[in-house]
Design a protein around this motif. Structure first.
Motif, PDB file in Angstrom:
ATOM      1  N   THR A  96       0.787  -1.288  -0.104  1.00  0.00           N
ATOM      2  CA  THR A  96      -0.128  -0.023   0.079  1.00  0.00           C
ATOM      3  C   THR A  96       0.730   1.320   0.084  1.00  0.00           C
ATOM      4  O   THR A  96       0.685   2.246  -0.821  1.00  0.00           O
ATOM      5  CB  THR A  96      -0.617  -0.090   1.167  1.00  0.00           C
ATOM      6  OG1 THR A  96      -1.737  -1.163   1.189  1.00  0.00           O
ATOM      7  CG2 THR A  96      -1.795   1.128   1.385  1.00  0.00           C
ATOM      8  N   ILE A  97       1.839   1.260   0.951  1.00  0.00           N
ATOM      9  CA  ILE A  97       2.976   2.278   0.882  1.00  0.00           C
ATOM     10  C   ILE A  97       3.537   2.664  -0.250  1.00  0.00           C
ATOM     11  O   ILE A  97       3.707   3.557  -0.874  1.00  0.00           O
ATOM     12  CB  ILE A  97       3.673   2.370   2.295  1.00  0.00           C
ATOM     13  CG1 ILE A  97       3.115   2.347   3.339  1.00  0.00           C
ATOM     14  CG2 ILE A  97       4.760   3.633   2.223  1.00  0.00           C
ATOM     15  CD1 ILE A  97       2.186   3.481   3.677  1.00  0.00           C
ATOM     16  N   TYR A  98       3.926   1.506  -0.737  1.00  0.00           N
ATOM     17  CA  TYR A  98       4.811   1.461  -2.207  1.00  0.00           C
ATOM     18  C   TYR A  98       4.231   2.059  -3.221  1.00  0.00           C
ATOM     19  O   TYR A  98       4.366   2.706  -4.208  1.00  0.00           O
ATOM     20  CB  TYR A  98       5.436  -0.010  -2.304  1.00  0.00           C
ATOM     21  CG  TYR A  98       6.129   0.048  -3.541  1.00  0.00           C
ATOM     22  CD1 TYR A  98       7.475   0.654  -3.800  1.00  0.00           C
ATOM     23  CD2 TYR A  98       5.639  -0.571  -4.889  1.00  0.00           C
ATOM     24  CE1 TYR A  98       8.145   0.707  -4.983  1.00  0.00           C
ATOM     25  CE2 TYR A  98       6.476  -0.459  -6.002  1.00  0.00           C
ATOM     26  CZ  TYR A  98       7.526  -0.080  -6.073  1.00  0.00           C
ATOM     27  OH  TYR A  98       8.317  -0.227  -7.250  1.00  0.00           O
ATOM     28  N   SER A  99       2.674   1.709  -3.223  1.00  0.00           N
ATOM     29  CA  SER A  99       1.838   1.919  -4.415  1.00  0.00           C
ATOM     30  C   SER A  99       1.451   3.459  -4.250  1.00  0.00           C
ATOM     31  O   SER A  99       1.496   4.227  -5.514  1.00  0.00           O
ATOM     32  CB  SER A  99       0.540   1.101  -4.486  1.00  0.00           C
ATOM     33  OG  SER A  99       0.845  -0.189  -4.542  1.00  0.00           O
ATOM     34  N   ILE A 100       1.084   3.824  -3.229  1.00  0.00           N
ATOM     35  CA  ILE A 100       0.770   5.334  -3.006  1.00  0.00           C
ATOM     36  C   ILE A 100       2.003   6.313  -3.317  1.00  0.00           C
ATOM     37  O   ILE A 100       1.741   7.348  -3.899  1.00  0.00           O
ATOM     38  CB  ILE A 100       0.165   5.729  -1.678  1.00  0.00           C
ATOM     39  CG1 ILE A 100      -0.983   4.970  -1.284  1.00  0.00           C
ATOM     40  CG2 ILE A 100       0.177   7.018  -1.228  1.00  0.00           C
ATOM     41  CD1 ILE A 100      -1.559   5.014   0.153  1.00  0.00           C
ATOM     42  N   TYR A 101       3.116   6.099  -2.965  1.00  0.00           N
ATOM     43  CA  TYR A 101       4.301   6.990  -2.850  1.00  0.00           C
ATOM     44  C   TYR A 101       5.205   6.843  -4.255  1.00  0.00           C
ATOM     45  O   TYR A 101       5.975   7.765  -4.481  1.00  0.00           O
ATOM     46  CB  TYR A 101       5.013   7.073  -1.657  1.00  0.00           C
ATOM     47  CG  TYR A 101       4.434   7.619  -0.536  1.00  0.00           C
ATOM     48  CD1 TYR A 101       4.334   8.962  -0.221  1.00  0.00           C
ATOM     49  CD2 TYR A 101       3.618   6.578   0.514  1.00  0.00           C
ATOM     50  CE1 TYR A 101       3.425   9.599   0.741  1.00  0.00           C
ATOM     51  CE2 TYR A 101       3.096   7.213   1.668  1.00  0.00           C
ATOM     52  CZ  TYR A 101       2.883   8.709   1.770  1.00  0.00           C
ATOM     53  OH  TYR A 101       2.075   9.125   2.775  1.00  0.00           O
ATOM     54  N   TYR A 102       4.943   5.635  -4.609  1.00  0.00           N
ATOM     55  CA  TYR A 102       6.107   5.225  -5.860  1.00  0.00           C
ATOM     56  C   TYR A 102       5.594   4.846  -7.149  1.00  0.00           C
ATOM     57  O   TYR A 102       5.591   5.125  -8.418  1.00  0.00           O
ATOM     58  CB  TYR A 102       7.268   4.211  -5.232  1.00  0.00           C
ATOM     59  CG  TYR A 102       8.062   4.693  -4.139  1.00  0.00           C
ATOM     60  CD1 TYR A 102       9.048   5.594  -4.300  1.00  0.00           C
ATOM     61  CD2 TYR A 102       7.661   4.494  -2.812  1.00  0.00           C
ATOM     62  CE1 TYR A 102       9.863   6.205  -3.184  1.00  0.00           C
ATOM     63  CE2 TYR A 102       8.396   4.973  -1.918  1.00  0.00           C
ATOM     64  CZ  TYR A 102       9.363   5.632  -1.956  1.00  0.00           C
ATOM     65  OH  TYR A 102      10.103   6.270  -0.868  1.00  0.00           O
ATOM     66  N   LEU A 103       4.539   3.665  -6.971  1.00  0.00           N
ATOM     67  CA  LEU A 103       4.060   2.950  -8.049  1.00  0.00           C
ATOM     68  C   LEU A 103       3.275   3.867  -8.834  1.00  0.00           C
ATOM     69  O   LEU A 103       3.187   4.157 -10.156  1.00  0.00           O
ATOM     70  CB  LEU A 103       3.631   1.551  -7.671  1.00  0.00           C
ATOM     71  CG  LEU A 103       2.994   0.678  -9.000  1.00  0.00           C
ATOM     72  CD1 LEU A 103       4.104   0.523  -9.726  1.00  0.00           C
ATOM     73  CD2 LEU A 103       2.536  -0.600  -8.343  1.00  0.00           C
ATOM     74  N   ILE A 104       2.108   4.248  -8.026  1.00  0.00           N
ATOM     75  CA  ILE A 104       0.987   5.072  -8.716  1.00  0.00           C
ATOM     76  C   ILE A 104       1.691   6.455  -9.389  1.00  0.00           C
ATOM     77  O   ILE A 104       1.306   6.908 -10.617  1.00  0.00           O
ATOM     78  CB  ILE A 104      -0.117   5.367  -8.006  1.00  0.00           C
ATOM     79  CG1 ILE A 104      -0.798   4.208  -7.511  1.00  0.00           C
ATOM     80  CG2 ILE A 104      -1.257   6.123  -8.700  1.00  0.00           C
ATOM     81  CD1 ILE A 104      -1.757   4.168  -6.489  1.00  0.00           C
ATOM     82  N   PRO A 105       2.474   7.135  -8.633  1.00  0.00           N
ATOM     83  CA  PRO A 105       3.038   8.598  -9.229  1.00  0.00           C
ATOM     84  C   PRO A 105       4.093   8.233 -10.382  1.00  0.00           C
ATOM     85  O   PRO A 105       4.294   9.210 -11.344  1.00  0.00           O
ATOM     86  CB  PRO A 105       3.812   9.065  -8.076  1.00  0.00           C
ATOM     87  CG  PRO A 105       3.255   8.592  -6.772  1.00  0.00           C
ATOM     88  CD  PRO A 105       2.745   7.070  -7.261  1.00  0.00           C
ATOM     89  N   SER A 106       4.714   7.214 -10.439  1.00  0.00           N
ATOM     90  CA  SER A 106       5.469   6.784 -11.699  1.00  0.00           C
ATOM     91  C   SER A 106       4.766   6.419 -13.099  1.00  0.00           C
ATOM     92  O   SER A 106       5.258   6.579 -14.101  1.00  0.00           O
ATOM     93  CB  SER A 106       6.295   5.546 -11.248  1.00  0.00           C
ATOM     94  OG  SER A 106       5.424   4.334 -11.383  1.00  0.00           O
ATOM     95  N   LEU A 107       3.294   6.229 -12.943  1.00  0.00           N
ATOM     96  CA  LEU A 107       2.551   6.123 -14.001  1.00  0.00           C
ATOM     97  C   LEU A 107       2.399   7.173 -14.862  1.00  0.00           C
ATOM     98  O   LEU A 107       2.350   6.908 -16.279  1.00  0.00           O
ATOM     99  CB  LEU A 107       1.083   5.425 -13.491  1.00  0.00           C
ATOM    100  CG  LEU A 107       1.357   4.150 -12.932  1.00  0.00           C
ATOM    101  CD1 LEU A 107      -0.340   4.013 -12.539  1.00  0.00           C
ATOM    102  CD2 LEU A 107       1.731   3.110 -13.606  1.00  0.00           C
ATOM    103  N   GLY A 108       2.483   8.389 -14.340  1.00  0.00           N
ATOM    104  CA  GLY A 108       2.688   9.596 -15.158  1.00  0.00           C
ATOM    105  C   GLY A 108       1.054   9.815 -15.768  1.00  0.00           C
ATOM    106  O   GLY A 108       0.097   9.614 -15.311  1.00  0.00           O
ATOM    107  N   THR A 109       1.260  10.476 -17.081  1.00  0.00           N
ATOM    108  CA  THR A 109       0.116  10.438 -17.905  1.00  0.00           C
ATOM    109  C   THR A 109      -0.189   9.361 -18.737  1.00  0.00           C
ATOM    110  O   THR A 109      -0.450   9.735 -20.119  1.00  0.00           O
ATOM    111  CB  THR A 109       0.163  11.780 -18.884  1.00  0.00           C
ATOM    112  OG1 THR A 109       1.586  11.628 -19.568  1.00  0.00           O
ATOM    113  CG2 THR A 109       0.312  12.963 -17.644  1.00  0.00           C
ATOM    114  N   GLN A 110      -0.157   8.223 -18.519  1.00  0.00           N
ATOM    115  CA  GLN A 110      -0.532   7.093 -19.344  1.00  0.00           C
ATOM    116  C   GLN A 110      -1.933   6.977 -19.791  1.00  0.00           C
ATOM    117  O   GLN A 110      -2.886   7.630 -19.042  1.00  0.00           O
ATOM    118  CB  GLN A 110      -0.138   5.734 -18.541  1.00  0.00           C
ATOM    119  CG  GLN A 110       1.339   5.545 -18.395  1.00  0.00           C
ATOM    120  CD  GLN A 110       1.753   4.204 -17.940  1.00  0.00           C
ATOM    121  OE1 GLN A 110       1.135   3.279 -18.077  1.00  0.00           O
ATOM    122  NE2 GLN A 110       2.868   4.066 -17.494  1.00  0.00           N
ATOM    123  N   ILE A 111      -2.134   6.474 -20.908  1.00  0.00           N
ATOM    124  CA  ILE A 111      -3.554   6.496 -21.361  1.00  0.00           C
ATOM    125  C   ILE A 111      -4.532   5.792 -20.539  1.00  0.00           C
ATOM    126  O   ILE A 111      -5.587   6.310 -20.185  1.00  0.00           O
ATOM    127  CB  ILE A 111      -3.683   5.592 -22.738  1.00  0.00           C
ATOM    128  CG1 ILE A 111      -2.598   6.416 -23.761  1.00  0.00           C
ATOM    129  CG2 ILE A 111      -5.181   5.748 -23.183  1.00  0.00           C
ATOM    130  CD1 ILE A 111      -2.706   5.818 -25.076  1.00  0.00           C
TER     131      ILE A 111
END
Length: 498
Positions: free
Chosen positions: A210-225
């Protein structure tokens, strides 16, 4: 975070769990009357629902409940704050001994079938009491850790800022506190060690993902379709990768090969059904909140810029110099009343341009503004003998402070609706302080405005604004009473300036 509110939540949560446990204990009694437990049947020992089931479990649940209340609310908080260390440490020790003794005695009844497994009855009792006191030690230790985590959580909540690392620490502590509450509940239910081990491994993995997704994984997605599809794909891959070490650790600690499959069934389900949606929801909500805050700050900067521009249109130095020139001219022409009015108007404008922008000012300065306003109104109404304006405003020599422009709207309202040059009118203003409490009263006559008067429809705007400011600036520290009759209007304000 309010510690009193948190204590109330903890107390009622613990009491509710205790009550539910007692209800479940009673509801399970119907089967206990007709079905002899398997362990008692195997040991060929007689079974009594009351002495071998209900009373032992009732005492065990009760000692767990009261031990939690005593340690969480009475002993550990002052112990962590280094208050009466010897006394509170002794109480913790007594709670450990009492809970260990009660749990051990209840086990001799609820697990009496164990006694026949030993050749010597003394050895059997030694083993039961050893396990009972070991259980009690783990219980006290976990409650101590729970209180320490709660203390850390309160500290991080009260001292949080916009630093992302502090926010992450706070959420990790939230997760650990949730894990500890679960461990305490499992212990209270008397489950096997394998259940607690599975709970620990799954929850720790949930916290990490959960922590990894909130602070690293989801922000790294950027502006994907389609960022949600990419996120769920990556989180699924991570879940299966983490499943291997989690399963191996569980199997090694428990000593059971099948534990690898069992723990991963819970792990994979929890990550895909709970952790992933929760992380996505929290990130989106937080992102929307940050966008709203950014927009509000942007609008606030625009408003500040507009206000600064408006202020710059009026040069205060030019304005005051012009008033001083008019004041000097009035004195030269022996127009004393005109000079007095110009002087008071200058004082009021200086107040509006300078002190009115502060959060709080001295009460004496606010009263000066009030007196100047009343004096100017007296100059305007002095032509009529039917207008009576009386004031009893106590001179202030204290250091009390007040939010500016809280009192003047009531006086303005009195002059706006209480004065008529054609009819008898009266206004009475009283102000006094006792200690840190201000008492303010305004009483005035009422004269209805003509239908063509533009101020007729604006009678309540100023008072409504004052009500809102009082609620915001002095919540639960003021009392405002407004009464109106056909001929009079009365305002009473009691304000705590502490």
């Amino acid at each position: 975070m309010n510690i009193k509110d948190l204590n109330k939540i903890e107390f009622w949560a613990a009491s509710s769990i205790y009550g539910c446990a007692i209800l479940m204990l009673i509801s399970n009694g119907s089967d206990a009357y007709t079905h002899k437990p398997f362990q008692f049947s195997e040991a060929k020992i007689g079974f009594s629902y009351l002495s071998n089931y209900f009373l032992p479990e009732l005492f065990r649940y009760s000692i767990l409940y009261f031990c939690f209340l005593m340690l969480n609310f009475c002993c550990l908080p002052p112990l962590y704050n280094k208050i009466n260390i010897g006394f509170n440490g002794a109480i913790v020790l007594v709670m450990y001994l009492v809970s260990g003794l009660v749990i051990s005695i209840t086990h001799t009844y609820s697990k009496a079938y164990i006694l026949v497994q030993y050749a010597d009855i003394d050895d059997a009792y030694i083993q039961i009491f050893f396990k009972g006191f070991t259980y009690s030690a783990w219980l006290v230790l976990l409650i101590c850790i729970y209180v320490a985590l709660k203390k850390l959580l309160i500290y991080l909540t009260d001292n949080k800022d916009n630093d992302i690392r502090n926010q992450m620490k706070l959420e990790i502590v939230f997760g650990l506190a949730f894990w500890f509450v679960g461990v305490l509940l499992w212990l209270a239910a008397g489950v096997d060690f394998d259940v607690i081990l599975c709970w620990t491994l799954v929850i720790m993995a949930c916290i990490f993902l959960t922590i990894y997704s909130i602070y690293y994984l989801i922000p790294s997605l950027g502006t994907q379709i389609n960022p949600s599809r990419t996120f769920y794909g990556k989180i699924t891959l991570l879940t299966f990768l983490i499943a291997i070490p989690i399963g191996l650790v569980g199997a090694l600690i428990s000593g059971k090969g099948e534990f690898f499959i069992i723990v991963n069934l819970f792990h994979i389900t929890a990550q895909l059904v709970i952790s992933a949606p929760l992380a996505w929801y929290i990130y989106k909500q937080r992102n929307e909140t940050e966008q709203q805050i950014f927009t509000l700050k942007k609008e606030l900067r625009k408003s500040d810029a507009s206000l600064g521009f408006l202020k710059s249109q009026i040069n205060p130095h030019f304005l005051f110099n012009a008033l001083n020139t008019l004041y000097g001219t009035a004195l030269q022409e022996n127009a004393e009343r005109t000079g007095e009015g110009i002087q008071k108007l200058g004082d009021m404008m200086r107040f509006m341009l300078q002190e009115n922008m502060q959060d709080k000012i001295s009460l004496s300065r606010d009263i000066d503004y009030l007196n100047n306003y009343i004096a100017l109104q007296k100059l305007r109404t002095s032509v009529s003998v039917d207008i009576l304006i009386s004031t009893e405003i106590e001179e202030q020599f204290t250091t009390l402070q007040i939010a500016p422009m809280l009192l003047i709207p009531f006086v303005e309202n009195a002059f706006k609706h209480g004065i008529s040059l054609q009819s008898p009118s009266h206004i009475k203003v009283t102000l006094q302080t006792k200690g840190k409490t201000l008492y303010f009263d305004v009483n005035n006559s009422i004269h209805l405005k003509a239908d063509g008067d533009p101020e007729k429809l604006q009678s309540g705007i100023g008072l409504q604004n004052v009500r809102q400011r009082l609620e915001l600036l002095y919540p639960k520290k003021h009392e405002l009473i407004i009464r109106e009759s056909a001929k009079e209007f009365f305002v009473h304000l009691t304000l705590n300036l502490d």
